[in-house]
Design an enzyme around this catalytic site. Sequence first.
Site, PDB file in Angstrom:
ATOM      1  N   GLY A   1       0.809  -1.223   0.000  1.00  0.00           N
ATOM      2  CA  GLY A   1       0.000   0.000   0.000  1.00  0.00           C
ATOM      3  C   GLY A   1       0.836   1.264   0.000  1.00  0.00           C
ATOM      4  O   GLY A   1       2.063   1.218   0.198  1.00  0.00           O
ATOM      5  N   ASP A   2       0.170   2.386  -0.299  1.00  0.00           N
ATOM      6  CA  ASP A   2       0.802   3.703  -0.287  1.00  0.00           C
ATOM      7  C   ASP A   2       1.944   3.832  -1.293  1.00  0.00           C
ATOM      8  O   ASP A   2       2.912   4.568  -1.061  1.00  0.00           O
ATOM      9  CB  ASP A   2       1.298   4.056   1.134  1.00  0.00           C
TER      10      ASP A   2
ATOM     11  N   LYS B   1      -0.438   5.153  -5.794  1.00  0.00           N
ATOM     12  CA  LYS B   1      -1.465   4.783  -6.799  1.00  0.00           C
ATOM     13  C   LYS B   1      -2.284   6.002  -7.206  1.00  0.00           C
ATOM     14  O   LYS B   1      -2.569   6.210  -8.375  1.00  0.00           O
ATOM     15  CB  LYS B   1      -2.418   3.722  -6.211  1.00  0.00           C
ATOM     16  N   GLY B   2      -2.660   6.806  -6.202  1.00  0.00           N
ATOM     17  CA  GLY B   2      -3.492   7.976  -6.469  1.00  0.00           C
ATOM     18  C   GLY B   2      -2.816   8.903  -7.462  1.00  0.00           C
ATOM     19  O   GLY B   2      -3.439   9.376  -8.413  1.00  0.00           O
TER      20      GLY B   2
ATOM     21  N   ASN C   1     -10.263   2.846   4.429  1.00  0.00           N
ATOM     22  CA  ASN C   1      -8.912   2.490   4.887  1.00  0.00           C
ATOM     23  C   ASN C   1      -7.894   3.042   3.896  1.00  0.00           C
ATOM     24  O   ASN C   1      -6.725   3.207   4.222  1.00  0.00           O
ATOM     25  CB  ASN C   1      -8.756   0.971   5.044  1.00  0.00           C
ATOM     26  N   ALA C   2      -8.324   3.306   2.664  1.00  0.00           N
ATOM     27  CA  ALA C   2      -7.434   3.884   1.663  1.00  0.00           C
ATOM     28  C   ALA C   2      -7.209   5.356   1.967  1.00  0.00           C
ATOM     29  O   ALA C   2      -8.079   6.028   2.515  1.00  0.00           O
ATOM     30  CB  ALA C   2      -8.064   3.744   0.276  1.00  0.00           C
ATOM     31  N   GLY C   3      -6.038   5.826   1.597  1.00  0.00           N
ATOM     32  CA  GLY C   3      -5.743   7.249   1.666  1.00  0.00           C
ATOM     33  C   GLY C   3      -4.819   7.563   0.515  1.00  0.00           C
ATOM     34  O   GLY C   3      -3.675   7.135   0.503  1.00  0.00           O
TER      35      GLY C   3
ATOM     36  N   THR D   1      -3.022  10.391  -1.702  1.00  0.00           N
ATOM     37  CA  THR D   1      -2.647  11.805  -1.647  1.00  0.00           C
ATOM     38  C   THR D   1      -2.211  12.280  -3.025  1.00  0.00           C
ATOM     39  O   THR D   1      -1.366  11.640  -3.652  1.00  0.00           O
ATOM     40  CB  THR D   1      -1.484  12.018  -0.645  1.00  0.00           C
TER      41      THR D   1
ATOM     42  N   GLN E   1      -5.364  -0.252  -1.217  1.00  0.00           N
ATOM     43  CA  GLN E   1      -4.504  -1.218  -0.543  1.00  0.00           C
ATOM     44  C   GLN E   1      -3.545  -1.813  -1.592  1.00  0.00           C
ATOM     45  O   GLN E   1      -3.207  -1.119  -2.522  1.00  0.00           O
ATOM     46  CB  GLN E   1      -5.299  -2.312   0.189  1.00  0.00           C
TER      47      GLN E   1
ATOM     48  N   THR F   1      -5.754  -6.899   4.507  1.00  0.00           N
ATOM     49  CA  THR F   1      -7.058  -6.265   4.590  1.00  0.00           C
ATOM     50  C   THR F   1      -8.117  -7.320   4.251  1.00  0.00           C
ATOM     51  O   THR F   1      -7.781  -8.487   4.019  1.00  0.00           O
ATOM     52  CB  THR F   1      -7.142  -5.011   3.683  1.00  0.00           C
TER      53      THR F   1
ATOM     54  N   GLY G   1      -2.145   8.663  10.269  1.00  0.00           N
ATOM     55  CA  GLY G   1      -0.983   9.430  10.727  1.00  0.00           C
ATOM     56  C   GLY G   1       0.112   8.563  11.331  1.00  0.00           C
ATOM     57  O   GLY G   1       1.124   9.072  11.812  1.00  0.00           O
TER      58      GLY G   1
HETATM   59  P1  GDP Z   1      -1.504   5.564  -2.421  1.00  0.00           P
HETATM   60  O1  GDP Z   1      -2.294   5.186  -1.232  1.00  0.00           O
HETATM   61  O2  GDP Z   1      -0.908   4.394  -3.145  1.00  0.00           O
HETATM   62  O3  GDP Z   1      -2.225   6.488  -3.370  1.00  0.00           O
HETATM   63  O4  GDP Z   1      -0.254   6.391  -1.875  1.00  0.00           O
HETATM   64  P2  GDP Z   1      -0.277   7.534  -0.712  1.00  0.00           P
HETATM   65  O5  GDP Z   1      -0.862   8.761  -1.299  1.00  0.00           O
HETATM   66  O6  GDP Z   1      -0.864   7.010   0.539  1.00  0.00           O
HETATM   67  O7  GDP Z   1       1.266   7.689  -0.414  1.00  0.00           O
HETATM   68  C1  GDP Z   1       2.165   8.108  -1.385  1.00  0.00           C
HETATM   69  C2  GDP Z   1       2.804   9.434  -0.924  1.00  0.00           C
HETATM   70  O8  GDP Z   1       3.949   9.706  -1.718  1.00  0.00           O
HETATM   71  C3  GDP Z   1       1.892  10.625  -1.118  1.00  0.00           C
HETATM   72  O9  GDP Z   1       2.135  11.532  -0.081  1.00  0.00           O
HETATM   73  C4  GDP Z   1       2.333  11.210  -2.454  1.00  0.00           C
HETATM   74  O10 GDP Z   1       2.123  12.610  -2.549  1.00  0.00           O
HETATM   75  C5  GDP Z   1       3.800  10.913  -2.437  1.00  0.00           C
HETATM   76  N1  GDP Z   1       4.403  10.624  -3.757  1.00  0.00           N
HETATM   77  C6  GDP Z   1       3.862   9.956  -4.811  1.00  0.00           C
HETATM   78  N2  GDP Z   1       4.787   9.819  -5.799  1.00  0.00           N
HETATM   79  C7  GDP Z   1       5.920  10.397  -5.351  1.00  0.00           C
HETATM   80  C8  GDP Z   1       7.252  10.555  -5.897  1.00  0.00           C
HETATM   81  O11 GDP Z   1       7.567  10.103  -6.985  1.00  0.00           O
HETATM   82  N3  GDP Z   1       8.165  11.195  -5.084  1.00  0.00           N
HETATM   83  C9  GDP Z   1       7.841  11.680  -3.858  1.00  0.00           C
HETATM   84  N4  GDP Z   1       8.804  12.271  -3.153  1.00  0.00           N
HETATM   85  N5  GDP Z   1       6.620  11.552  -3.323  1.00  0.00           N
HETATM   86  C10 GDP Z   1       5.677  10.916  -4.058  1.00  0.00           C
HETATM   87  P1  IMO Z   2      -3.918   2.663   0.382  1.00  0.00           P
HETATM   88  O1  IMO Z   2      -5.059   2.503  -0.582  1.00  0.00           O
HETATM   89  C1  IMO Z   2      -1.425   0.950   3.509  1.00  0.00           C
HETATM   90  C2  IMO Z   2      -3.335  -1.943   6.196  1.00  0.00           C
HETATM   91  C3  IMO Z   2      -3.508  -1.563   7.640  1.00  0.00           C
HETATM   92  C4  IMO Z   2      -3.393  -2.926   8.288  1.00  0.00           C
HETATM   93  C5  IMO Z   2      -4.116  -3.829   7.290  1.00  0.00           C
HETATM   94  C6  IMO Z   2      -5.561  -4.112   7.628  1.00  0.00           C
HETATM   95  O2  IMO Z   2      -3.739   4.061   0.872  1.00  0.00           O
HETATM   96  O3  IMO Z   2      -2.669   2.061  -0.171  1.00  0.00           O
HETATM   97  P2  IMO Z   2      -7.780  -2.669   7.471  1.00  0.00           P
HETATM   98  O4  IMO Z   2      -8.160  -1.378   8.102  1.00  0.00           O
HETATM   99  O5  IMO Z   2      -7.830  -2.656   5.973  1.00  0.00           O
HETATM  100  O6  IMO Z   2      -8.550  -3.846   8.041  1.00  0.00           O
HETATM  101  O7  IMO Z   2      -6.251  -2.909   7.912  1.00  0.00           O
HETATM  102  O8  IMO Z   2      -4.037  -3.167   6.040  1.00  0.00           O
HETATM  103  N1  IMO Z   2      -3.903  -0.999   5.221  1.00  0.00           N
HETATM  104  C7  IMO Z   2      -3.171  -0.175   4.447  1.00  0.00           C
HETATM  105  N2  IMO Z   2      -1.850   0.049   4.419  1.00  0.00           N
HETATM  106  N3  IMO Z   2      -2.223   1.575   2.638  1.00  0.00           N
HETATM  107  C8  IMO Z   2      -3.549   1.337   2.629  1.00  0.00           C
HETATM  108  O9  IMO Z   2      -4.392   1.846   1.694  1.00  0.00           O
HETATM  109  C9  IMO Z   2      -4.094   0.456   3.592  1.00  0.00           C
HETATM  110  N4  IMO Z   2      -5.332   0.022   3.890  1.00  0.00           N
HETATM  111  C10 IMO Z   2      -5.203  -0.875   4.872  1.00  0.00           C
HETATM  112  O10 IMO Z   2      -2.492  -0.688   8.070  1.00  0.00           O
HETATM  113  O11 IMO Z   2      -2.047  -3.333   8.330  1.00  0.00           O
HETATM  114 MG    MG Z   3      -2.317   5.483   0.845  1.00  0.00          MG
END
Ligand code: GDP
Ligand code: IMO
Ligand code: MG
Length: 424
Positions: free
Chosen positions: A12-13, A16-17, A38-40, A42, A222, A237, A300
Amino acid sequence: MPATVIVGAQWGDEGKGKIVDLLAQHSDLVCRYQGGPNAGHTIVVGDETYKIRAIPTGIIRGKPCVIGNGCVVDPEVLIGELDEFERRGHSVDQVYLSGNAHLIMPWHVAIDQASERRLGNLAIGTTRRGIGPCYADKASRIGIRVQDILDAKILRQKIEVALAEKNLWLERVYESEPFDLETVAAQYETYAQRLRPFVTDTSLYVDTALREGKDVLFEGAQATLLDLDHGTYPFVTSSNPVAANAATGTGIGPNRIDRVIGVTKAYVTRVGEGPFPTEIDGDNQQRVRELGGEYGTVTGRERRCGWLDLVALRYAVRLNGIEQLALTKLDVLSHFAELPVCTRYRLRDGSETEHFPAHQSDFHAARPVYETLPGWEEALDDCVTVADLPAAARHYVEFVEHELDVEVTLIGTGADRERVLTRA
Ligand code: GDP
Ligand code: IMO
Ligand code: MG
């Protein structure tokens, strides 16, 4: 390519967004197919930052957005997001919500919190948003669905039936406060009034768009290693983020999907508990966290940080049918003289493998075997094309391609929307 799935290839994170936001410019429709708040995700657009949990990222580009049947919907979160987008000047008229998606109810959140408390040091580290309990009720065939909000009488009845059982569990098993029927029913009727106009036969809508030759993006939430079936169970998840579920989770045929793009960071992060072979020892973990701003969008929490794990990534390539990768956050690695990359795992019997262990105990005991690649130690801020990247950074990317036999077609060099290099 009419139908493209954007899937997280790690825990995750991955960004993707941001990748969805980039590709959405040339797409006609963006769909979420699983997960909930659960997704976030940014997305940074100049001075504006969007943190999105429920609505597909395509909303920022003004594209029609589908919340598919495979999603779970917390009405309070969704309404909060709809209101926020309207406040910020974005139309939400083209948000389409599947009637078959399940509603997160207040007891799901309470049970998620209480069960994590009860698990103590065996806790999963969930986001505590009610995701697991909501999907559990769906599988048990006792869930309340979005379409139930269309009729006030039915909605109230379903809440009454559910509460009769959930309150017993909450009080007797979890020693938590019960919910008052009238309060919940009134609250959900208010949500229902706001959400009714969005409820749509989204399967028909997406299928029709594809038949008309429109470009459709499927936005994963995720990621692969959090997948309920294929991830690091039980630290996963409760839905299936893998690409195949884009079909089930929106109600289209699997043969409609044309392309799968995996999103991976140039290193790895994980939030929550569970095994993590390449988690960095010592001060470098905190350095990566600070440099990458690795703190959860939803909770956070500090994200755990590790070096790039090609064994896990190879597994994600296999499970999703990934032919192209978006490699994000390469800029974060600019500060390191040497970059360990895990190419194999050493198992308990001393053997080495490039394949992700099928058995949980083997994975728990697996130790990473690294190859150390040279760092580039210069900022990537001025790189406009791939040719501008320092040679060591290009080598890092090519190493990934060679090891996994996939193309890296997008490279992230910063958080802002513009900071992506495209390779043919
Ligand atoms: P997602 O859940 O897969 O959409 O990812 P998140 O948004 O939770 O986490 C990715 C973080 O990395 C966000 O704060 C983005 O703004 C940041 N981000 C994405 N691509 C890049 C990159 O190429 N470089 C840097 N430094 N930050 C990035
Ligand atoms: P995005 O879309 C990172 C993790 C939680 C926990 C496990 C189960 O932003 O990538 P849940 O609340 O789904 O039952 O938690 O999955 N988790 C994530 N980790 N990015 C996410 O979403 C997540 N959504 C859930 O931290 O380990
Ligand atoms: Mg995220």
